[in-house]
Design a protein around this motif. Sequence first.
Motif, PDB file in Angstrom:
ATOM      1  N   UNK A  51       2.006   0.529  -6.317  1.00 22.55           N
ATOM      2  CA  UNK A  51       1.045   1.388  -7.026  1.00 22.55           C
ATOM      3  C   UNK A  51      -0.409   1.088  -6.661  1.00 22.55           C
ATOM      4  N   UNK A  52      -0.696  -0.166  -6.366  1.00 24.99           N
ATOM      5  CA  UNK A  52      -2.069  -0.554  -6.056  1.00 24.99           C
ATOM      6  C   UNK A  52      -2.581   0.125  -4.785  1.00 24.99           C
ATOM      7  N   UNK A  53      -1.647   0.467  -3.890  1.00 26.83           N
ATOM      8  CA  UNK A  53      -2.063   1.127  -2.641  1.00 26.83           C
ATOM      9  C   UNK A  53      -2.519   2.558  -2.900  1.00 26.83           C
ATOM     10  N   UNK A  54      -2.170   3.113  -4.056  1.00 23.44           N
ATOM     11  CA  UNK A  54      -2.641   4.448  -4.428  1.00 23.44           C
ATOM     12  C   UNK A  54      -3.993   4.387  -5.135  1.00 23.44           C
ATOM     13  N   UNK A  55      -4.252   3.293  -5.794  1.00 26.74           N
ATOM     14  CA  UNK A  55      -5.516   3.135  -6.507  1.00 26.74           C
ATOM     15  C   UNK A  55      -6.683   2.913  -5.548  1.00 26.74           C
ATOM     16  N   UNK A  56      -6.415   2.194  -4.483  1.00 24.93           N
ATOM     17  CA  UNK A  56      -7.479   1.833  -3.546  1.00 24.93           C
ATOM     18  C   UNK A  56      -7.550   2.810  -2.373  1.00 24.93           C
ATOM     19  N   UNK A  57      -8.736   2.860  -1.742  1.00 25.93           N
ATOM     20  CA  UNK A  57      -8.846   3.622  -0.503  1.00 25.93           C
ATOM     21  C   UNK A  57      -8.000   2.964   0.580  1.00 25.93           C
ATOM     22  N   UNK A  58      -7.453   3.768   1.493  1.00 28.15           N
ATOM     23  CA  UNK A  58      -6.672   3.179   2.582  1.00 28.15           C
ATOM     24  C   UNK A  58      -7.581   2.529   3.620  1.00 28.15           C
ATOM     25  N   UNK A  59      -6.978   1.785   4.524  1.00 32.29           N
ATOM     26  CA  UNK A  59      -7.757   1.223   5.636  1.00 32.29           C
ATOM     27  C   UNK A  59      -8.329   2.383   6.454  1.00 32.29           C
ATOM     28  N   UNK A  60      -9.607   2.359   6.790  1.00 28.81           N
ATOM     29  CA  UNK A  60     -10.221   3.509   7.474  1.00 28.81           C
ATOM     30  C   UNK A  60      -9.642   3.815   8.844  1.00 28.81           C
ATOM     31  N   UNK A 239     -11.681   8.440   5.652  1.00 30.94           N
ATOM     32  CA  UNK A 239     -10.331   7.930   5.370  1.00 30.94           C
ATOM     33  C   UNK A 239      -9.352   9.060   5.695  1.00 30.94           C
ATOM     34  N   UNK A 240      -9.162   9.308   6.963  1.00 26.71           N
ATOM     35  CA  UNK A 240      -8.395  10.497   7.363  1.00 26.71           C
ATOM     36  C   UNK A 240      -6.883  10.313   7.285  1.00 26.71           C
ATOM     37  N   UNK A 241      -6.421   9.086   7.144  1.00 22.98           N
ATOM     38  CA  UNK A 241      -4.979   8.827   7.032  1.00 22.98           C
ATOM     39  C   UNK A 241      -4.718   8.107   5.708  1.00 22.98           C
ATOM     40  N   UNK A 242      -3.856   8.683   4.875  1.00 20.79           N
ATOM     41  CA  UNK A 242      -3.623   8.075   3.567  1.00 20.79           C
ATOM     42  C   UNK A 242      -2.744   6.834   3.668  1.00 20.79           C
ATOM     43  N   UNK A 243      -2.773   6.029   2.634  1.00 17.29           N
ATOM     44  CA  UNK A 243      -2.084   4.737   2.639  1.00 17.29           C
ATOM     45  C   UNK A 243      -0.579   4.884   2.785  1.00 17.29           C
ATOM     46  N   UNK A 244      -0.009   5.899   2.155  1.00 20.13           N
ATOM     47  CA  UNK A 244       1.446   6.091   2.228  1.00 20.13           C
ATOM     48  C   UNK A 244       1.864   6.454   3.648  1.00 20.13           C
ATOM     49  N   UNK A 245       1.152   7.391   4.279  1.00 23.09           N
ATOM     50  CA  UNK A 245       1.485   7.791   5.647  1.00 23.09           C
ATOM     51  C   UNK A 245       1.385   6.614   6.606  1.00 23.09           C
ATOM     52  N   UNK A 246       0.313   5.832   6.470  1.00 20.14           N
ATOM     53  CA  UNK A 246       0.123   4.695   7.374  1.00 20.14           C
ATOM     54  C   UNK A 246       1.233   3.659   7.205  1.00 20.14           C
ATOM     55  N   UNK A 247       1.619   3.394   5.963  1.00 18.73           N
ATOM     56  CA  UNK A 247       2.654   2.367   5.706  1.00 18.73           C
ATOM     57  C   UNK A 247       4.020   2.841   6.187  1.00 18.73           C
ATOM     58  N   UNK A 248       4.404   4.026   5.775  1.00 22.64           N
ATOM     59  CA  UNK A 248       5.727   4.543   6.160  1.00 22.64           C
ATOM     60  C   UNK A 248       5.790   4.785   7.670  1.00 22.64           C
TER      61      UNK A 248
END
Length: 349
Positions: A51-60, A239-248
């Motif tokens: 859940x914390x990865x949704x609260x924060x901005x993803x890596x740029x 932040x053109x790539x969201x955290x979920x896309x980058x992780x998965x």
Amino acid sequence: MSYFRPSIDTLRAYEPGEQPSPDSSIIKLNTNENPYPPSAKALATLRDIEPDSLRRYPHPFAEEFRQSAAKVLGINPDWIVVGNGSDDLLAMLFRSICGAKRPVTFPVPTYSLYRTLAQMQDVPTVEVPFDDTFTLPVNGLATAAAALTIVASPNSPSGNRISTTDLYNLATRTPGVLVIDEAYVEFASGDALDLTSRCKNIIVLRTLSKSHSLAGLRLGFAVAPPSLVRGLVKVKDSYNVDAISARVGAVAIRDQNHTRETTKRICSSRERLAKALEAIRWRVWPSEANFLLVQPPSGNARAVYEGLKAHGILVRYFNEPTLTHQLRITIGTDEQNEKLLKALEHLNR
């Protein structure tokens, strides 16, 4: 009164393939999606997103994915820039390279978004026609002397892979940047990635939409010399790539066994479908992608498209002068391909 630029008022927007509702029973063979599920490892990662990865901005710079892609390809991460699908990267290229006196050129027919992006940016465009064999028109593209040259390999809608020799010759003859769009390369017999280290003006685009079954995730990347990467990074969204896309995506691209198994399966189905269509006198162009460009014996592609749609099967009909008689058919599962052939048999009665 219009509040938009004149070019936007007259712009013909990009037309995606038809998208039926998720609960529809329609067989969808019109947008080159992978008919098989994504990597099980990637799906498990999606279920376990913190859940914390949704609260924060993803890596740029989508660093985890960039590191994973670099390791898989055997290159330095500094040679990679990540985007919200390869379409995002194409938009970056037009913003950073093209202008009113800095044209773009590409062979046609090809991915129609290139034309749309040029019109959005008021960029002069030189479209160089393919011949009937879809051999790359090197001389015509080189003569255009454009700031940006784009070649899809394998090309869509034709499916043919462009030879590395032709791409190298074009790169050495153009004064600008050559982009090689390899959206379908995992289904092909080779790629042009090594040209990025041989030519300072080449950028290769990749996507996880097709071969990795992640079209809904929207993740792509470019490989290029660091000097070109630095220019692209200047114009990307923060932040053109969201955290979920980058992780998965990082997990999916590392699961090479799954990708190889899936693409091999699709390539085998592609060859079987091509032979079956040729047996009923359809013209089938050689393909190294996950689709076939075909022409029915009657030449009336629109009628066949409408007939298949009435049978619950979507294929792609391009209402363009150079593709009036052709259809593009995405390779489905063997069961879906059989239903397609049976529907064609019924239409021929």
